[in-house]
Every structure is written in C-alpha cells, then in structure tokens.
Design a protein around this motif. Structure first.
Motif, PDB file in Angstrom:
ATOM      1  N   LYS A 258       1.200  -1.275   0.100  1.00 25.17           N
ATOM      2  CA  LYS A 258       0.409   0.017   0.215  1.00 25.17           C
ATOM      3  C   LYS A 258       0.685   1.041   0.071  1.00 25.17           C
ATOM      4  CE  LYS A 258      -3.182  -2.312   3.166  1.00 25.17           C
ATOM      5  NZ  LYS A 258      -3.075  -2.732   4.074  1.00 25.17           N
ATOM      6  N   ARG A 259       1.872   1.218  -0.123  1.00 22.46           N
ATOM      7  CA  ARG A 259       3.250   2.289  -0.609  1.00 22.46           C
ATOM      8  C   ARG A 259       2.984   3.863  -1.458  1.00 22.46           C
ATOM      9  NH1 ARG A 259       6.347   2.526  -5.048  1.00 22.46           N
ATOM     10  NH2 ARG A 259       5.880   0.746  -6.264  1.00 22.46           N
ATOM     11  N   MET A 260       1.513   3.507  -2.027  1.00 21.55           N
ATOM     12  CA  MET A 260       1.670   4.839  -2.795  1.00 21.55           C
ATOM     13  C   MET A 260       1.119   5.930  -1.621  1.00 21.55           C
ATOM     14  SD  MET A 260      -1.501   5.247  -6.166  1.00 21.55           S
ATOM     15  CE  MET A 260      -2.953   5.329  -5.003  1.00 21.55           C
ATOM     16  N   SER A 261       1.728   6.600  -2.054  1.00 23.38           N
ATOM     17  CA  SER A 261       1.376   7.716  -1.877  1.00 23.38           C
ATOM     18  C   SER A 261       0.251   9.470  -2.293  1.00 23.38           C
ATOM     19  CB  SER A 261       2.291   8.781  -0.371  1.00 23.38           C
ATOM     20  OG  SER A 261       2.373   7.456   0.263  1.00 23.38           O
ATOM     21  N   ILE A 262      -0.280   9.642  -2.045  1.00 24.91           N
ATOM     22  CA  ILE A 262      -0.753  10.414  -3.477  1.00 24.91           C
ATOM     23  C   ILE A 262      -0.444  12.484  -3.483  1.00 24.91           C
ATOM     24  CG2 ILE A 262      -2.366   8.949  -4.493  1.00 24.91           C
ATOM     25  CD1 ILE A 262      -4.979  10.129  -2.712  1.00 24.91           C
ATOM     26  N   GLN A 263      -0.746  12.786  -3.817  1.00 22.75           N
ATOM     27  CA  GLN A 263      -0.709  14.345  -3.702  1.00 22.75           C
ATOM     28  C   GLN A 263      -1.832  15.513  -4.943  1.00 22.75           C
ATOM     29  OE1 GLN A 263       2.876  15.298  -3.369  1.00 22.75           O
ATOM     30  NE2 GLN A 263       3.794  13.150  -3.505  1.00 22.75           N
ATOM     31  N   TYR A 264      -1.370  16.211  -3.347  1.00 28.02           N
ATOM     32  CA  TYR A 264      -2.484  16.922  -3.547  1.00 28.02           C
ATOM     33  C   TYR A 264      -3.046  17.304  -5.530  1.00 28.02           C
ATOM     34  CZ  TYR A 264       0.636  20.837  -4.741  1.00 28.02           C
ATOM     35  OH  TYR A 264       1.387  21.828  -5.698  1.00 28.02           O
ATOM     36  N   TYR A 265      -2.445  16.937  -6.305  1.00 27.51           N
ATOM     37  CA  TYR A 265      -2.746  17.022  -7.666  1.00 27.51           C
ATOM     38  C   TYR A 265      -3.153  15.922  -8.078  1.00 27.51           C
ATOM     39  CZ  TYR A 265       2.313  15.947  -7.883  1.00 27.51           C
ATOM     40  OH  TYR A 265       3.746  15.276  -7.857  1.00 27.51           O
ATOM     41  N   GLN A 266      -2.967  14.349  -7.139  1.00 32.43           N
ATOM     42  CA  GLN A 266      -3.382  13.642  -7.949  1.00 32.43           C
ATOM     43  C   GLN A 266      -4.469  12.882  -7.315  1.00 32.43           C
ATOM     44  OE1 GLN A 266       0.641  11.239  -6.311  1.00 32.43           O
ATOM     45  NE2 GLN A 266       0.672  11.315  -8.559  1.00 32.43           N
ATOM     46  N   GLY A 267      -5.751  13.690  -6.779  1.00 35.11           N
ATOM     47  CA  GLY A 267      -7.091  13.436  -6.509  1.00 35.11           C
ATOM     48  C   GLY A 267      -7.025  13.865  -4.742  1.00 35.11           C
ATOM     49  N   ALA A 268      -5.466  14.242  -4.134  1.00 30.47           N
ATOM     50  CA  ALA A 268      -6.023  14.142  -2.675  1.00 30.47           C
ATOM     51  C   ALA A 268      -6.851  15.914  -2.720  1.00 30.47           C
ATOM     52  CB  ALA A 268      -4.989  13.750  -1.892  1.00 30.47           C
ATOM     53  N   ARG A 269      -8.110  15.522  -3.292  1.00 36.32           N
ATOM     54  CA  ARG A 269      -8.573  17.370  -3.044  1.00 36.32           C
ATOM     55  C   ARG A 269      -9.490  17.553  -1.781  1.00 36.32           C
ATOM     56  NH1 ARG A 269      -6.904  18.771  -8.114  1.00 36.32           N
ATOM     57  NH2 ARG A 269      -7.156  17.104  -9.426  1.00 36.32           N
ATOM     58  N   GLN A 270     -10.238  16.463  -1.266  1.00 40.30           N
ATOM     59  CA  GLN A 270     -11.116  16.393  -0.257  1.00 40.30           C
ATOM     60  C   GLN A 270     -10.609  17.235   1.122  1.00 40.30           C
ATOM     61  OE1 GLN A 270     -13.093  13.401   0.073  1.00 40.30           O
ATOM     62  NE2 GLN A 270     -13.698  13.940   2.293  1.00 40.30           N
TER      63      GLN A 270
ATOM     64  N   PRO B 118      -7.375   8.787   7.356  1.00 42.66           N
ATOM     65  CA  PRO B 118      -7.044   7.869   6.208  1.00 42.66           C
ATOM     66  C   PRO B 118      -7.745   8.128   4.939  1.00 42.66           C
ATOM     67  CG  PRO B 118      -7.278   6.772   8.555  1.00 42.66           C
ATOM     68  CD  PRO B 118      -7.812   8.001   8.507  1.00 42.66           C
ATOM     69  N   LYS B 119      -6.962   7.441   4.088  1.00 43.39           N
ATOM     70  CA  LYS B 119      -7.283   7.803   2.314  1.00 43.39           C
ATOM     71  C   LYS B 119      -7.745   6.773   1.759  1.00 43.39           C
ATOM     72  CE  LYS B 119      -7.609  11.456   0.406  1.00 43.39           C
ATOM     73  NZ  LYS B 119      -8.895  12.367   0.338  1.00 43.39           N
ATOM     74  N   GLU B 120      -9.108   6.333   1.557  1.00 44.37           N
ATOM     75  CA  GLU B 120      -9.307   5.263   0.772  1.00 44.37           C
ATOM     76  C   GLU B 120      -9.239   5.146  -0.427  1.00 44.37           C
ATOM     77  OE1 GLU B 120     -11.537   1.240   1.699  1.00 44.37           O
ATOM     78  OE2 GLU B 120     -10.798   2.025   2.959  1.00 44.37           O
ATOM     79  N   ILE B 121      -8.202   4.357  -1.628  1.00 47.86           N
ATOM     80  CA  ILE B 121      -8.774   4.449  -3.524  1.00 47.86           C
ATOM     81  C   ILE B 121      -8.905   2.889  -3.459  1.00 47.86           C
ATOM     82  CG2 ILE B 121      -8.032   5.416  -4.827  1.00 47.86           C
ATOM     83  CD1 ILE B 121      -6.335   7.828  -3.956  1.00 47.86           C
ATOM     84  N   ARG B 122      -9.873   3.149  -3.776  1.00 50.03           N
ATOM     85  CA  ARG B 122     -10.644   1.622  -4.718  1.00 50.03           C
ATOM     86  C   ARG B 122     -10.576   0.364  -3.304  1.00 50.03           C
ATOM     87  NH1 ARG B 122      -7.339   3.010  -9.746  1.00 50.03           N
ATOM     88  NH2 ARG B 122      -9.430   4.403 -11.184  1.00 50.03           N
ATOM     89  N   GLY B 123     -11.042   0.550  -2.689  1.00 46.51           N
ATOM     90  CA  GLY B 123     -10.534  -0.209  -1.697  1.00 46.51           C
ATOM     91  C   GLY B 123      -9.317  -0.156  -0.809  1.00 46.51           C
ATOM     92  N   LEU B 124      -8.121   0.412  -1.400  1.00 40.23           N
ATOM     93  CA  LEU B 124      -6.590   0.509  -0.952  1.00 40.23           C
ATOM     94  C   LEU B 124      -6.615   1.297  -0.089  1.00 40.23           C
ATOM     95  CD1 LEU B 124      -5.082  -1.259  -4.064  1.00 40.23           C
ATOM     96  CD2 LEU B 124      -5.593  -2.561  -2.092  1.00 40.23           C
ATOM     97  N   LYS B 125      -6.231   1.092   1.407  1.00 43.03           N
ATOM     98  CA  LYS B 125      -5.614   2.249   1.801  1.00 43.03           C
ATOM     99  C   LYS B 125      -4.431   3.036   1.588  1.00 43.03           C
ATOM    100  CE  LYS B 125      -7.176   1.039   6.846  1.00 43.03           C
ATOM    101  NZ  LYS B 125      -7.382   0.987   8.102  1.00 43.03           N
ATOM    102  N   THR B 126      -4.070   4.680   1.930  1.00 46.21           N
ATOM    103  CA  THR B 126      -3.101   4.655   0.648  1.00 46.21           C
ATOM    104  C   THR B 126      -2.973   6.069   2.054  1.00 46.21           C
ATOM    105  OG1 THR B 126      -2.051   6.052  -1.553  1.00 46.21           O
ATOM    106  CG2 THR B 126      -4.596   6.107  -1.194  1.00 46.21           C
ATOM    107  N   GLY B 127      -1.122   6.274   1.453  1.00 49.17           N
ATOM    108  CA  GLY B 127      -0.958   7.809   2.096  1.00 49.17           C
ATOM    109  C   GLY B 127      -1.178   9.284   1.403  1.00 49.17           C
ATOM    110  N   TYR B 128      -0.661  10.390   2.017  1.00 54.25           N
ATOM    111  CA  TYR B 128      -1.171  11.167   0.770  1.00 54.25           C
ATOM    112  C   TYR B 128      -1.248  12.594   1.699  1.00 54.25           C
ATOM    113  CZ  TYR B 128      -4.782  12.810   4.423  1.00 54.25           C
ATOM    114  OH  TYR B 128      -5.843  12.839   5.580  1.00 54.25           O
ATOM    115  N   TYR B 129       0.207  13.163   0.561  1.00 52.28           N
ATOM    116  CA  TYR B 129       0.410  14.492   1.453  1.00 52.28           C
ATOM    117  C   TYR B 129      -0.493  15.441   1.548  1.00 52.28           C
ATOM    118  CZ  TYR B 129       5.201  12.303  -0.042  1.00 52.28           C
ATOM    119  OH  TYR B 129       6.160  11.782   0.244  1.00 52.28           O
TER     120      TYR B 129
END
Length: 147
Positions: free
Chosen positions: A29-41, A119-130
């Motif tokens: 689950k190592r993916m961490s999304i950036q604000y420009y990758q959909g972490a807008r909320q 925590p954020k979840e995308i398509r059932g996978l927990k992910t980190g985010y900036y």
C-alpha cells in the motif's frame, strides 16, 4: 535505488528532521498521493474549521509585524498518523525567505499537534497522502489558513 523520488514532490526521510518511528504505508500500500493526484478533499475530523478553532485558542503570533506565508507540508499515512514535515517561508511578495524562524517553529509544532487526519482509501486500498497547510501572516498574526 534511484536518486530521484518515485513521484514529483515525494518527501524523502531525513534522519536530522524526521521521526524514525513514523512509517509510510506498507509495501503493498506504499502509494502516497499528492494533492494534485486527487487528494483534494480536506480529510480532517471537523474539517478546516476545527483546525482554525484550535489555532485561535493557541493564539500563535510573532513578536514582529511581519507579513508573508508559512507552509507546512507533510505525509498522512494509512493510519492517519503524520510525519515527514517540511516548512517553507515566503515574504508577502512570495519570495522564499525566513522572516521569523520562531513563528515558523511555533506553526510547525502546532501542525504536528493536529491529530484528526483521516486515512484515505482508493478503490478499497488504504493509501498515504501528502497534505499542506499554508498560514497567511499579516502584521505578525495568522490571518488565514489555506487551502
């Protein structure tokens, strides 16, 4: 190992700045999304209003009448814990500077104290985010919290 981060804007661990106990999401689950990758909320318990109310109670200000911006950027992991904090200060003309190191440290401590990140979840996978918080400073006082 590449000398470049996996994604533009990734924050690399720095033993001088970062807590070694902070863990990014597990390898699967190592993916961490950036604000420009959909972490807008804005994923904070009580939304931005809760942060503003807490900030007002702290009465954080500068001893000088500076104006500018202090941005604290960090990573929220799969458990909602935060780490890898970085601070950038700019003057009112948006030129990088350090107008008030003490105020920057106070706002960094305040940001680290915020414990309502969800925590954020995308398509059932927990992910980190900036996440980042930019504090607009006018006459030595925080006048606005962005985004």
């Amino acid at each position: 190992m590449s000398k470049y981060p996996a994604t533009v804007g990734d924050i690399e661990f720095d033993e001088k700045l970062d807590d070694p106990a902070f863990e990014k999401c597990s390898r699967e689950k190592r993916m961490s999304i950036q604000y420009y990758q959909g972490a807008r909320q804005f994923d904070y318990k009580g939304e931005k209003l809760a942060i503003i109310e807490k900030l007002e109670k702290e009465k954080i200000s500068s001893g000088t009448k500076i104006s500018g911006y202090i941005t604290v950027r960090f990573l929220v992991n799969c458990e909602g814990k935060t780490g890898l904090f970085r601070v950038q200060q700019m003057n009112a003309e948006l030129k990088e500077t350090v107008p008030d190191k003490i105020l920057g440290e106070k706002l960094l401590r305040f940001t680290k104290s915020l414990d309502g990140w969800l925590p954020k979840e995308i398509r059932g996978l927990k992910t980190g985010y900036y996440q980042y918080l930019t504090y607009k400073i006018e006459d030595g006082k925080v006048s606005e919290v962005l985004p």
